[in-house]
Design an enzyme around this catalytic site. Structure first.
Site, mmCIF file in Angstrom:
data_model
loop_
_atom_site.group_PDB
_atom_site.id
_atom_site.type_symbol
_atom_site.label_atom_id
_atom_site.label_comp_id
_atom_site.label_asym_id
_atom_site.label_seq_id
_atom_site.Cartn_x
_atom_site.Cartn_y
_atom_site.Cartn_z
ATOM 1 N N GLU A 44 1.879 -5.778 -0.512
ATOM 2 C CA GLU A 44 1.722 -4.057 -0.690
ATOM 3 C C GLU A 44 0.743 -4.296 -1.982
ATOM 4 O OE1 GLU A 44 4.499 -2.122 0.725
ATOM 5 O OE2 GLU A 44 5.507 -3.742 1.910
ATOM 6 N N ASP A 55 6.656 -6.404 2.062
ATOM 7 C CA ASP A 55 8.738 -5.869 1.314
ATOM 8 C C ASP A 55 9.212 -6.383 2.425
ATOM 9 O OD1 ASP A 55 6.800 -5.339 -1.131
ATOM 10 O OD2 ASP A 55 7.690 -2.899 -0.413
ATOM 11 N N ASP A 111 11.737 -4.972 4.285
ATOM 12 C CA ASP A 111 12.494 -3.571 4.568
ATOM 13 C C ASP A 111 11.863 -2.682 6.652
ATOM 14 O OD1 ASP A 111 10.155 -2.304 3.476
ATOM 15 O OD2 ASP A 111 10.577 -0.901 1.478
ATOM 16 N N GLU A 150 9.671 -0.513 6.195
ATOM 17 C CA GLU A 150 8.026 -0.093 6.489
ATOM 18 C C GLU A 150 7.129 -2.021 5.985
ATOM 19 O OE1 GLU A 150 7.477 3.050 6.291
ATOM 20 O OE2 GLU A 150 9.194 3.881 7.330
ATOM 21 N N TYR A 209 9.102 -4.006 -10.368
ATOM 22 C CA TYR A 209 8.717 -3.106 -9.943
ATOM 23 C C TYR A 209 9.615 -1.583 -9.292
ATOM 24 C CZ TYR A 209 6.164 -0.807 -5.326
ATOM 25 O OH TYR A 209 5.405 0.401 -5.103
ATOM 26 N N ARG A 211 9.277 1.098 -7.603
ATOM 27 C CA ARG A 211 10.204 2.230 -6.589
ATOM 28 C C ARG A 211 10.949 1.015 -6.139
ATOM 29 N NH1 ARG A 211 4.507 4.161 -6.833
ATOM 30 N NH2 ARG A 211 3.719 3.011 -6.330
ATOM 31 N N HIS A 220 13.721 -4.964 -3.278
ATOM 32 C CA HIS A 220 12.943 -5.239 -4.966
ATOM 33 C C HIS A 220 13.979 -6.027 -5.508
ATOM 34 C CE1 HIS A 220 9.490 -2.847 -2.681
ATOM 35 N NE2 HIS A 220 9.214 -3.502 -3.317
#
Length: 784
Positions: free
Chosen positions: A9, A82, A84, A86, A290, A292, A335
């Site tokens: 991403e 990632d 998750d 999303e 990272y 976020r 993350h």
DNA sequence: CAGTGAGCGAGCTTCCGCTTGACTT
């Protein structure tokens, strides 16, 4: 072209991973989501089982085109978005867009960007998890439905300006702020009296030291407090009991997005968006992981790295390995925690990001350091004339441990005595007699819950499971941009409090003053925010419920684990929700937010506070009266809910004529852009601290002269006839024609004063012929 | 840049979550 294409991403991540994987792998970034629901008709075919219509947004066309080309020319595509909900959906969208088969394309995941983690991931590819993808689609579609059905209801039913919005996250965020404000408005402060006694005793070195002991309980009235002091007149004081207890303090977990925002706010005074901007810089330059994330987890390699740094800097004794568990159920943990990439780097050169980096560095190291060890001493002090006792307590740090580096901040303000650091006590012995220097009973007032800061609101939202690390900062910006919430300071008010003092067996009473209620950079709801919240609460109670998100998250989880079908879940939500929408459109009255204030003494006309098209205002008289009603705008800090009749009448004192300056009248008023003075047909904005209701001529006149001079300074050249101005701005010299600005070409920046009319015209023509590309945010035509 | 506040109707707005730049007077 390498044999393998790996898609992640984030571009910064792509760079790192490419280094790890070597020459056989090209690693590219898709920059987050590459498709979204179309906006027309919500992008959802409601009658066809909520079938979504996806499009590739304009700003993603380029990256999709590149990825398509690369995917075609490579042997194998690896989807490494990632891990998750999303991220899984992004992988699926990539399949759809790149023409990959989701049932055979390799999907890999890792939670940390370390060599072992990535190599392990490559050895264990799996497939796209369609259940998880469906959970994401349900989430996306539900949010679209809520946002795009509720917002138009507001456009229809609110009598104020348009472009209002509502949504699952933002509307609840505003509700929290509205309810806190009302709680504060309704709060009735009560006072109690707190007793503190000051004793002197000899310490180990025989030196006389003073220490403090607290009274038995708080007294409800001055009389009760005085009675207690009275009973202490002539008393002797002695130590009855001493307890020494060891205690420990444990470090906080490493940073997540939310805790980083909170600490940067508490310790550095940063807004959440500033924190994220600086963290992004640190991430892009490879200094931190990272930013976020909702995970408190540290990778194995990070733990080893941190251990080495701690032992090197502070010694073996200070290291303690710890693994933290996430308290938050909604966490998806794709993350690591936010940590320095290299624990050995205590600081960074860059002055902008230095403070934030050091905060992250300290917090991370502290999280792997030993407990602090304390010794808490509590001494009970008997009063010879009174069965009550006094308590003295002291704390001594025996071993600092992690406190050497870091102590987490707190949200409650240190206005009262509560947070006073406990000092150390002299060495006392049981039965030891103590000399009382004085005893004081001080009046203290209870306080309402504090208003939210940006960061404490994020904390609350996270607790409720509302919003994600990537949206906390944007959500807070949105509710402010929509005019529902304002961030501002509030001045405190002076308050008198009483102190009763017992000294040398005499009781005296005195008064003192303190400042109370002062707040800095807090979130206040606007009248608009309150009215919209009330409306949504009334008609859409279920969506506004603080538990709504938690409840539907549970359903998304069931979809993700294959226990529920996503279309059915949406249907169960949509049917009653949509009925509410239709019912509201049909039956709800237009909302004005009106509040009766009283009657105008002079005319007998009613006075109301209400929302007008241009904001909150006071109206005297009715529209249908023969004589037109009078209007006045509320001051920025006033609110329809709390304004008094007297304050409202004050507002009608504008415009004021302050007298003459250079033979011309100076008047002040409040306009669309705030308070201003008018002089010689020109306008001058008043300074922030100037109140148009009280400001005097001798303050405004210099302002006028000064602003005139500043304008002259900015002006390099003016071509009167053509109305072209050459001005000096913060980005260098530029041209201004009417409201439009034009950049100068590089070669003209050096000597803008030499520009000729012809040159200027050419620059303007050139700019008009090649308009700057306006990409993402289309300019709004009207202000606001 | 700085007068407003009714009502009508055209044509507009709007969500959350994933990612960075382009742009600024």
């Amino acid at each position: 072209m390498a044999k393998n294409l790996v898609i992640v991403e984030s571009p910064a991540k792509a760079k790192t991973i490419e280094k790890i994987l070597g020459n056989d792998y090209d690693v590219r970034s898709c920059f987050g989501h590459i498709r979204d629901l179309e906006k027309d008709a919500m992008g959802i075919d409601i009658n066809n089982n909520f079938k979504p219509k996806y499009i590739i947004p304009d700003d993603k066309e380029k990256v999709v085109k590149e990825l398509r080309k690369m995917a075609k020319d490579t042997d194998e595509v690896w989807l490494a978005t990632d891990e998750d909900r999303e991220g899984e959906a992004i992988s699926w969208h990539l399949c759809e867009v790149l023409g990959l088969d989701p049932y055979s394309t390799k999907r890999i995941v890792f939670h940390e960007i370390t060599k072992p983690a990535i190599e392990r991931a490559v050895q264990q590819p799996r497939l796209v998890n369609m259940d998880l993808v469906n959970a994401q689609q349900a989430r996306r579609i539900l949010d679209r439905i809520v946002g795009f059905e509720l917002s138009p209801v507001l456009w229809r039913k609110m009598s104020m300006r348009n472009s209002l919005s509502a949504g699952r996250v933002q509307s609840v965020a505003v509700r929290l702020i509205v309810e806190r404000e009302r709680e504060i408005n309704a709060f009735k402060s009560v006072s109690t009296f707190k007793v503190e006694a000051y004793f002197t005793a000899k310490d180990i070195n025989g030196k006389s030291v003073t220490f403090k002991a607290e009274g038995p309980s708080r007294f409800k009235s001055a009389e009760d407090a005085e009675k207690f002091l009275q009973q202490c007149v002539g008393a002797a004081y002695s130590v009855r009991d001493i307890q020494v207890k060891p205690s420990r303090k444990t470090p906080a977990a490493p940073f997540t997005t939310s805790t980083l925002q909170q600490e940067a706010s508490r310790k550095l005074g940063y807004s959440v968006s500033k924190t994220m901007l600086l963290a992004q810089k640190l991430y892009e330059s490879g200094q931190i992981t990272y930013m976020r994330t909702d995970s408190v987890n540290l990778s194995e390699t990070a733990m080893t790295d941190l251990k080495a740094a701690i032992i090197k800097n502070y010694g073996e004794k200070y290291h303690q390995e710890r693994k933290f568990k996430n308290k938050n159920e909604s966490a998806q943990e794709a993350h690591e925690a936010i940590r320095p990439t290299y624990a050995a780097n205590q600081t960074v050169e860059d002055s902008d990001t230095k403070k934030l980096y050091e905060l992250i560095w300290k917090r991370t190291l502290a999280s792997q350091m030993a407990d602090a060890e304390l010794e808490k001493t509590t001494a009970k002090i008997a009063i010879s004339t009174n069965p009550e006792e006094l308590t003295a307590s002291g704390e001594v740090l025996k071993f600092d441990g992690f406190l050497k580096l870091y102590l987490e901040g707190r949200d409650d303000e240190d206005e009262t005595d509560e947070e006073e650091q406990e000092g150390s006590l002299p060495l006392l012995a049981v039965k030891q007699q103590l000399d009382l220097r004085e005893m004081r009973a001080t009046e203290r007032f209870s306080r309402p819950a504090p208003r939210y800061t940006e960061a404490s609101l994020v904390k609350k939202l996270e607790e409720l499971g509302i919003g994600r690390p990537s949206t906390y900062a944007p959500t807070i910006t949105t509710v402010q941009k929509r005019g529902y919430v304002e961030k501002r300071d509030k001045e405190g008010v002076k308050r008198t409090f009483r102190i009763l003092t017992l000294k040398k067996d005499k009781i005296t009473q005195a008064e003192d003053q303190e400042n109370t209620g002062a707040e800095k950079a807090k979130l206040f709801p606007t009248d608009l925010g309150m009215i919209v919240t009330d409306f949504l609460n009334q008609y859409f109670n279920s969506v506004m419920d603080y538990n709504f998100t938690a409840r539907i998250e549970g359903e998304f989880d069931e979809i993700a684990s294959g226990k529920k079908v996503w279309n059915n879940m949406l249907k169960d939500f949509y049917n009653p929700f949509h009925k509410d929408v239709e019912n509201t459109l049909e039956n709800a009255e237009r909302v004005k937010g009106e509040r009766q204030l009283g009657v105008d003494e002079a005319t007998g006309k009613p006075i109301v506070a209400r929302m007008g098209r241009y904001g909150p205002m006071i109206q005297i008289g009715k529209v249908e009266d023969e004589e037109k009603p009078r209007f006045a705008k509320l001051k920025p800090t006033q609110s329809i809910e709390t304004i008094t009749l007297d304050e409202a009448m004050e507002l009608f004192r504008l415009p004021r004529n302050l007298g003459q300056f250079e033979d011309q009248d100076v008047t002040v008023n409040i306009g669309r852009f705030g308070p201003y003075a008018q002089h010689d047909k020109k306008f001058y904005s008043l300074k922030k601290e100037m109140d148009p209701y009280t400001v005097e001529l001798d303050e405004v006149a210099p302002l006028i002269a000064e602003k005139r001079a500043a304008k002259d300074e900015r002006t390099i050249k003016i071509f009167e006839k053509e109305k072209i101005q050459v001005l000096r701005g913060p980005y260098g010299p530029y041209l201004k024609v009417g409201l439009k600005n034009y950049k100068l070409p590089k070669e003209k920046l050096e000597h803008p004063e030499q520009l000729t009319v012809e040159e200027c015209k050419a620059i303007i023509e050139e700019a008009k012929a090649n308009p700057p590309k306006k990409k993402a945010p289309p300019r709004k035509k009207k202000a606001e």
